[in-house]
Structures are given as C-alpha cells and as structure tokens.
Design a protein around this motif. Structure first.
Motif, short mmCIF file in Angstrom:
data_model
loop_
_atom_site.label_atom_id
_atom_site.label_comp_id
_atom_site.label_asym_id
_atom_site.label_seq_id
_atom_site.Cartn_x
_atom_site.Cartn_y
_atom_site.Cartn_z
N GLU A 42 0.82 -1.20 0.00
CA GLU A 42 0.00 0.00 0.00
C GLU A 42 0.86 1.26 0.00
N ASP A 43 0.28 2.35 -0.45
CA ASP A 43 0.94 3.65 -0.40
C ASP A 43 0.31 4.43 0.75
N ALA A 44 1.11 5.19 1.45
CA ALA A 44 0.60 5.98 2.58
C ALA A 44 1.24 7.36 2.56
N PRO A 45 0.60 8.31 1.87
CA PRO A 45 1.15 9.67 1.77
C PRO A 45 1.35 10.35 3.12
N ASP A 46 0.58 9.92 4.12
CA ASP A 46 0.67 10.55 5.44
C ASP A 46 1.73 9.89 6.33
N MET A 47 2.48 8.94 5.78
CA MET A 47 3.48 8.21 6.58
C MET A 47 4.53 9.18 7.11
N ARG A 48 4.79 9.12 8.41
CA ARG A 48 5.79 9.98 9.03
C ARG A 48 6.96 9.15 9.53
N VAL A 49 8.05 9.82 9.78
CA VAL A 49 9.26 9.13 10.26
C VAL A 49 9.30 9.20 11.79
N TYR A 50 10.12 8.35 12.37
CA TYR A 50 10.32 8.41 13.81
C TYR A 50 11.09 9.68 14.17
N THR A 51 10.72 10.31 15.25
CA THR A 51 11.52 11.41 15.77
C THR A 51 12.78 10.83 16.41
N PRO A 52 13.79 11.65 16.67
CA PRO A 52 15.00 11.12 17.31
C PRO A 52 14.72 10.43 18.65
N LEU A 53 13.79 10.98 19.44
CA LEU A 53 13.48 10.37 20.73
C LEU A 53 12.80 9.02 20.54
N GLU A 54 11.87 8.94 19.60
CA GLU A 54 11.19 7.67 19.32
C GLU A 54 12.18 6.65 18.76
N LEU A 55 13.08 7.11 17.92
CA LEU A 55 14.09 6.21 17.36
C LEU A 55 15.02 5.70 18.45
N ALA A 56 15.37 6.57 19.39
CA ALA A 56 16.21 6.14 20.52
C ALA A 56 15.48 5.08 21.33
N GLY A 57 14.18 5.26 21.51
CA GLY A 57 13.38 4.26 22.22
C GLY A 57 13.34 2.94 21.49
N ILE A 113 -0.13 -0.61 20.15
CA ILE A 113 -0.15 -0.30 21.58
C ILE A 113 -0.17 1.20 21.85
N GLY A 114 0.25 2.00 20.87
CA GLY A 114 0.33 3.44 21.06
C GLY A 114 -1.00 4.07 21.43
N GLY A 115 -1.04 4.78 22.54
CA GLY A 115 -2.25 5.47 22.97
C GLY A 115 -3.25 4.58 23.69
N LYS A 116 -3.01 3.28 23.75
CA LYS A 116 -3.94 2.39 24.44
C LYS A 116 -3.90 2.60 25.94
N MET A 220 11.80 5.13 25.63
CA MET A 220 11.05 3.89 25.48
C MET A 220 9.54 4.15 25.43
N VAL A 221 9.06 5.00 26.32
CA VAL A 221 7.62 5.31 26.34
C VAL A 221 7.21 6.07 25.08
N ALA A 222 8.07 7.00 24.63
CA ALA A 222 7.77 7.74 23.40
C ALA A 222 7.64 6.77 22.23
N TYR A 223 8.50 5.77 22.17
CA TYR A 223 8.44 4.78 21.10
C TYR A 223 7.17 3.94 21.19
N LEU A 224 6.86 3.44 22.37
CA LEU A 224 5.66 2.61 22.54
C LEU A 224 4.40 3.38 22.18
N GLN A 225 4.39 4.67 22.50
CA GLN A 225 3.18 5.46 22.27
C GLN A 225 2.98 5.85 20.81
N ILE A 226 4.00 5.68 19.98
CA ILE A 226 3.84 6.01 18.56
C ILE A 226 3.50 4.77 17.73
#
Length: 243
Positions: A42-57, A113-116, A220-226
């Motif tokens: 599938e194509d997803a024009p709204d796809m975003r990248v991980y932020t540095p904090l999320e990537l660190a997580g 799991i993000g936001g659950k 870690m929490v930033a990553y799980l929440q995204i």
C-alpha cells in the motif's frame, strides 16, 4: 528414490544441473512477488518518520530484546483483529530497519499499543510489570528511569537510516540531539523545533515523568506510544489507501 540419488551423485554435470534447477525454484518463489510489489504494498502519503526520541526508544527496545517476546504484526485472523485492532499493513513498516514483525508472543502484540494506555501506565509497567498486570512474566526495566539517555549519536543514526531510504533531512540530522531533548520537555525552546521539523501531530510531553532529566524511560515510552500511529492507512478502507 535413493537409488536415483546415488546415481545422480556419480554424474557431476547432472548433479550440478539438478542443484541449479532446485535452487531456481526457491529463488523464483522469493523473487517473483517483488515484480508486483507496487501493486501489493500500500501507499501511505501521510506516513511519518520516527523522531530522534522515538528512534532512541526503538533502539533500546531492540537492545533489551523486547522483540523476542512481543511481535509487531497483527495477522488477518478474526480473533487477532478483535483483540489488537486492524491487521498490519506492509507500508506501516516502511521505515523500520530492521523490521520487528516477530512470530513469538510471550507477551501481547504491540503493533497498535500506542495510545492504548497512558504514559504513567507504561512507566509503571516497565518499572514493575506485576503492579499493573499481576499475571505478567515480564522482567522489570526499572533502571530505564535512572539511566540518562545518550543523544550525541542520534544524528549518526538518522544519517544511517537516510542511507537506506528513510527521508530524514539535513536539518533533522543536524538537530537530532536537540529534538530528542525538546520532545520530552514541552516548555523548552527545543520543543518548537521538534514540531517544526516533524509536524504538528508530533507528541511533545514528559513521557517518563521526570522533566528535570531526559532518561531512557522517556525514549522507550515515546516509542511505545507512537506504535500504530505513523500512518492512518490501516484505519482507511482498502480502496482508499494510496489515494
């Protein structure tokens, strides 16, 4: 059958031809689907990248071996969809290097799991899993709250990912360390830069509960929440994905 095999072993050319034929079948099975990848992924024009904090997580998640007990791939089976949410799409792992689909579930799947749960729940669960899930067999990761997050190498991480196709800009790479700090400190000057570079949907808040210090728990929490929120493709009707 064995007699045929023994006779084949005595003929070097025949054995080579047989090996090539069998290997070609396996190669065809693996390679052929790639010719239709644009129709099947599938194509997803709204796809975003991980932020540095999320990537660190995510790096910490890999470092601690969390993928060994948690998959990140919801299958199309009815019981999985009812328990975890919409089944996983290939495009949702577009920027994952390596992907963490997994197959073994000692713990639940984490693809959505993000936001659950709240940040506070995630922190409590990581510090003492049985305080929130009595039957849990997950070990404690309480040291994450006491370990300062190393951010000096995040620019290099983003640069390496860009080399394999993740669209990080020069500005993102140059400000990776500041952006990691800013995402967990909403009242800081760095917070504005995070939103500017990664979009208004970027979550900026104190993930680990201690605004005075950026820790591995924040990451870690930033990553799980995204997880499950990099794109809304899975929530749209299949016919509209990519439009």
């Amino acid at each position: 059958m064995f007699g045929f095999h023994y006779r084949m072993e005595r003929k070097a050319i025949g054995l080579v031809v047989a090996i090539v034929a069998v290997a070609s079948i396996g190669g065809l099975v693996e390679i052929a689907p790639l010719f239709t990848i644009h129709q099947t992924v599938e194509d997803a024009p709204d796809m975003r990248v991980y932020t540095p904090l999320e990537l660190a997580g995510r790096n910490i998640y890999i470092r601690e071996g969390c993928y060994a007990c948690h998959s990140q791939m919801i299958r199309t089976l009815r019981d999985e969809v009812e328990r975890y949410g919409p089944y996983s799409l290939a495009v949702e792992s577009k920027y994952d290097h390596p992907m963490l689909w997994g197959s073994k579930r000692t713990g639940p799947d984490l693809a959505r799991i993000g936001g659950k749960y709240s940040d506070e729940w995630q922190v409590a669960h990581l510090n003492d899993p049985r305080s929130v899930v009595p039957e849990s067999v997950m070990p404690s990761y309480d040291w994450l709250s006491r370990t300062p997050l190393k951010t000096s190498n995040l620019g290099e991480d983003l640069s390496a990912l860009r080399a394999v196709g993740v669209p990080y800009t020069d500005d993102m790479i140059a400000n990776a360390s500041h952006d990691a700090q800013g995402q967990a400190k909403p009242d800081s000057k760095e917070a504005e830069g995070v939103v500017q570079r990664y979009g208004k949907a970027t979550t900026v808040r104190v993930f680990g509960g201690h605004p005075e210090q950026l820790t591995e728990m924040d990451a870690m929490v930033a990553y799980l929440q995204i997880l499950g929120h990099l794109t809304d493709a899975a929530k749209k009707p299949l016919a509209s994905v990519g439009q």
